[in-house]
Design a protein around this motif. Sequence first.
Motif, PDB file in Angstrom:
ATOM      1  N   GLY A   1       7.424   8.759 -24.953  1.00  0.00           N
ATOM      2  CA  GLY A   1       8.329   8.481 -23.836  1.00  0.00           C
ATOM      3  C   GLY A   1       7.726   8.779 -22.477  1.00  0.00           C
ATOM      4  O   GLY A   1       8.054   8.135 -21.486  1.00  0.00           O
ATOM      5  N   VAL A   2       6.815   9.751 -22.418  1.00  0.00           N
ATOM      6  CA  VAL A   2       6.174  10.099 -21.149  1.00  0.00           C
ATOM      7  C   VAL A   2       4.823   9.396 -21.023  1.00  0.00           C
ATOM      8  O   VAL A   2       4.474   8.913 -19.950  1.00  0.00           O
ATOM      9  N   ALA A   3       4.088   9.286 -22.114  1.00  0.00           N
ATOM     10  CA  ALA A   3       2.756   8.663 -22.072  1.00  0.00           C
ATOM     11  C   ALA A   3       2.815   7.216 -21.617  1.00  0.00           C
ATOM     12  O   ALA A   3       1.912   6.738 -20.938  1.00  0.00           O
ATOM     13  N   LYS A   4       3.899   6.533 -21.938  1.00  0.00           N
ATOM     14  CA  LYS A   4       4.006   5.124 -21.541  1.00  0.00           C
ATOM     15  C   LYS A   4       4.045   4.962 -20.029  1.00  0.00           C
ATOM     16  O   LYS A   4       3.809   3.885 -19.518  1.00  0.00           O
ATOM     17  N   ASP A   5       4.295   6.047 -19.303  1.00  0.00           N
ATOM     18  CA  ASP A   5       4.347   5.954 -17.846  1.00  0.00           C
ATOM     19  C   ASP A   5       2.969   5.726 -17.222  1.00  0.00           C
ATOM     20  O   ASP A   5       2.868   5.532 -16.015  1.00  0.00           O
ATOM     21  N   VAL A   6       1.945   5.685 -18.044  1.00  0.00           N
ATOM     22  CA  VAL A   6       0.614   5.368 -17.551  1.00  0.00           C
ATOM     23  C   VAL A   6       0.593   3.965 -16.938  1.00  0.00           C
ATOM     24  O   VAL A   6      -0.174   3.694 -16.031  1.00  0.00           O
ATOM     25  N   TRP A   7       1.473   3.083 -17.396  1.00  0.00           N
ATOM     26  CA  TRP A   7       1.528   1.731 -16.815  1.00  0.00           C
ATOM     27  C   TRP A   7       1.929   1.796 -15.343  1.00  0.00           C
ATOM     28  O   TRP A   7       1.464   1.004 -14.542  1.00  0.00           O
ATOM     29  N   MET A   8       2.767   2.761 -14.987  1.00  0.00           N
ATOM     30  CA  MET A   8       3.150   2.870 -13.574  1.00  0.00           C
ATOM     31  C   MET A   8       1.969   3.327 -12.720  1.00  0.00           C
ATOM     32  O   MET A   8       1.834   2.904 -11.583  1.00  0.00           O
ATOM     33  N   LEU A   9       1.133   4.193 -13.260  1.00  0.00           N
ATOM     34  CA  LEU A   9      -0.061   4.623 -12.539  1.00  0.00           C
ATOM     35  C   LEU A   9      -0.967   3.416 -12.286  1.00  0.00           C
ATOM     36  O   LEU A   9      -1.463   3.225 -11.174  1.00  0.00           O
TER      37      LEU A   9
ATOM     38  N   ALA B   1       0.844  -1.210   0.000  1.00  0.00           N
ATOM     39  CA  ALA B   1       0.000   0.000   0.000  1.00  0.00           C
ATOM     40  C   ALA B   1       0.872   1.251   0.000  1.00  0.00           C
ATOM     41  O   ALA B   1       0.576   2.225  -0.703  1.00  0.00           O
ATOM     42  N   VAL B   2       1.955   1.238   0.758  1.00  0.00           N
ATOM     43  CA  VAL B   2       2.856   2.391   0.846  1.00  0.00           C
ATOM     44  C   VAL B   2       3.623   2.561  -0.465  1.00  0.00           C
ATOM     45  O   VAL B   2       3.680   3.656  -1.030  1.00  0.00           O
ATOM     46  N   ALA B   3       4.215   1.479  -0.957  1.00  0.00           N
ATOM     47  CA  ALA B   3       4.965   1.540  -2.212  1.00  0.00           C
ATOM     48  C   ALA B   3       4.036   1.922  -3.364  1.00  0.00           C
ATOM     49  O   ALA B   3       4.408   2.719  -4.230  1.00  0.00           O
ATOM     50  N   GLY B   4       2.833   1.364  -3.368  1.00  0.00           N
ATOM     51  CA  GLY B   4       1.868   1.684  -4.426  1.00  0.00           C
ATOM     52  C   GLY B   4       1.417   3.131  -4.389  1.00  0.00           C
ATOM     53  O   GLY B   4       1.266   3.770  -5.428  1.00  0.00           O
ATOM     54  N   ALA B   5       1.204   3.671  -3.194  1.00  0.00           N
ATOM     55  CA  ALA B   5       0.802   5.078  -3.072  1.00  0.00           C
ATOM     56  C   ALA B   5       1.913   5.993  -3.576  1.00  0.00           C
ATOM     57  O   ALA B   5       1.660   6.983  -4.281  1.00  0.00           O
ATOM     58  N   ALA B   6       3.156   5.680  -3.231  1.00  0.00           N
ATOM     59  CA  ALA B   6       4.288   6.485  -3.705  1.00  0.00           C
ATOM     60  C   ALA B   6       4.423   6.394  -5.219  1.00  0.00           C
ATOM     61  O   ALA B   6       4.654   7.407  -5.893  1.00  0.00           O
ATOM     62  N   LEU B   7       4.257   5.209  -5.774  1.00  0.00           N
ATOM     63  CA  LEU B   7       4.327   5.026  -7.218  1.00  0.00           C
ATOM     64  C   LEU B   7       3.196   5.776  -7.917  1.00  0.00           C
ATOM     65  O   LEU B   7       3.398   6.395  -8.965  1.00  0.00           O
ATOM     66  N   THR B   8       2.010   5.741  -7.332  1.00  0.00           N
ATOM     67  CA  THR B   8       0.867   6.461  -7.908  1.00  0.00           C
ATOM     68  C   THR B   8       1.141   7.961  -7.946  1.00  0.00           C
ATOM     69  O   THR B   8       0.907   8.614  -8.971  1.00  0.00           O
TER      70      THR B   8
ATOM     71  N   GLY C   1      -3.139  -0.408  -8.606  1.00  0.00           N
ATOM     72  CA  GLY C   1      -3.428  -1.824  -8.367  1.00  0.00           C
ATOM     73  C   GLY C   1      -2.883  -2.305  -7.032  1.00  0.00           C
ATOM     74  O   GLY C   1      -3.564  -3.034  -6.304  1.00  0.00           O
ATOM     75  N   LEU C   2      -1.668  -1.889  -6.693  1.00  0.00           N
ATOM     76  CA  LEU C   2      -1.082  -2.278  -5.408  1.00  0.00           C
ATOM     77  C   LEU C   2      -1.886  -1.701  -4.240  1.00  0.00           C
ATOM     78  O   LEU C   2      -2.147  -2.398  -3.254  1.00  0.00           O
ATOM     79  N   VAL C   3      -2.282  -0.445  -4.367  1.00  0.00           N
ATOM     80  CA  VAL C   3      -3.051   0.200  -3.293  1.00  0.00           C
ATOM     81  C   VAL C   3      -4.420  -0.461  -3.143  1.00  0.00           C
ATOM     82  O   VAL C   3      -4.835  -0.816  -2.033  1.00  0.00           O
ATOM     83  N   VAL C   4      -5.121  -0.636  -4.247  1.00  0.00           N
ATOM     84  CA  VAL C   4      -6.467  -1.229  -4.203  1.00  0.00           C
ATOM     85  C   VAL C   4      -6.413  -2.647  -3.641  1.00  0.00           C
ATOM     86  O   VAL C   4      -7.233  -3.021  -2.800  1.00  0.00           O
ATOM     87  N   ASP C   5      -5.433  -3.423  -4.082  1.00  0.00           N
ATOM     88  CA  ASP C   5      -5.319  -4.794  -3.588  1.00  0.00           C
ATOM     89  C   ASP C   5      -5.026  -4.823  -2.088  1.00  0.00           C
ATOM     90  O   ASP C   5      -5.605  -5.619  -1.350  1.00  0.00           O
ATOM     91  N   ALA C   6      -4.139  -3.948  -1.635  1.00  0.00           N
ATOM     92  CA  ALA C   6      -3.823  -3.895  -0.201  1.00  0.00           C
ATOM     93  C   ALA C   6      -5.044  -3.467   0.612  1.00  0.00           C
ATOM     94  O   ALA C   6      -5.307  -4.015   1.689  1.00  0.00           O
TER      95      ALA C   6
END
Length: 141
Positions: free
Chosen positions: A117-125, A80-87, A130-135
């Motif tokens: 190059g920047v738009a592909k970063d949507v996968w990180m969002l 949840a913490v790592a996912g929030a930071a990534l989001t 996903g990590l936050v919601v799952d947690a």
Amino acid sequence: MRLPIKASHVPVRLATGAFILDSGLGKRGADEGTAAGLHGMAAGTYPQLQGQDPQRFVKLLSGGEIALGAALLLPVVPSAVAGAALTAFSAGLLGLYARTPGMRRPGSVFPSPQGIGVAKDVWMLGIGLGLVVDALADRRR
């Protein structure tokens, strides 16, 4: 020994964490031209950064990427913490994409060749959310 994170989180955390860590490490020794370019792009989107020294900006960006990459790679950091930071990080990058002229095809949300190059970063969002919601779903169970 049981991991403090779900096994299904390991692949996305490893792939994303390694990618971001490498990006941060690559910026550590940025020359003046690279620093000015990165700072100029960010300051054009986020005016509050305009007064910041470009070299200092890149050092902070590098440190933030290294910290985020490490948080994703270390299983002791809750998903949840790592996912929030990534989001939060990826939302900032997507802000660059949305607000920088020339990144998108005219009248479209889809990228121009310069914006890929920047738009592909949507996968990180998506991974972060996903990590936050799952947690959060695990806590409700």
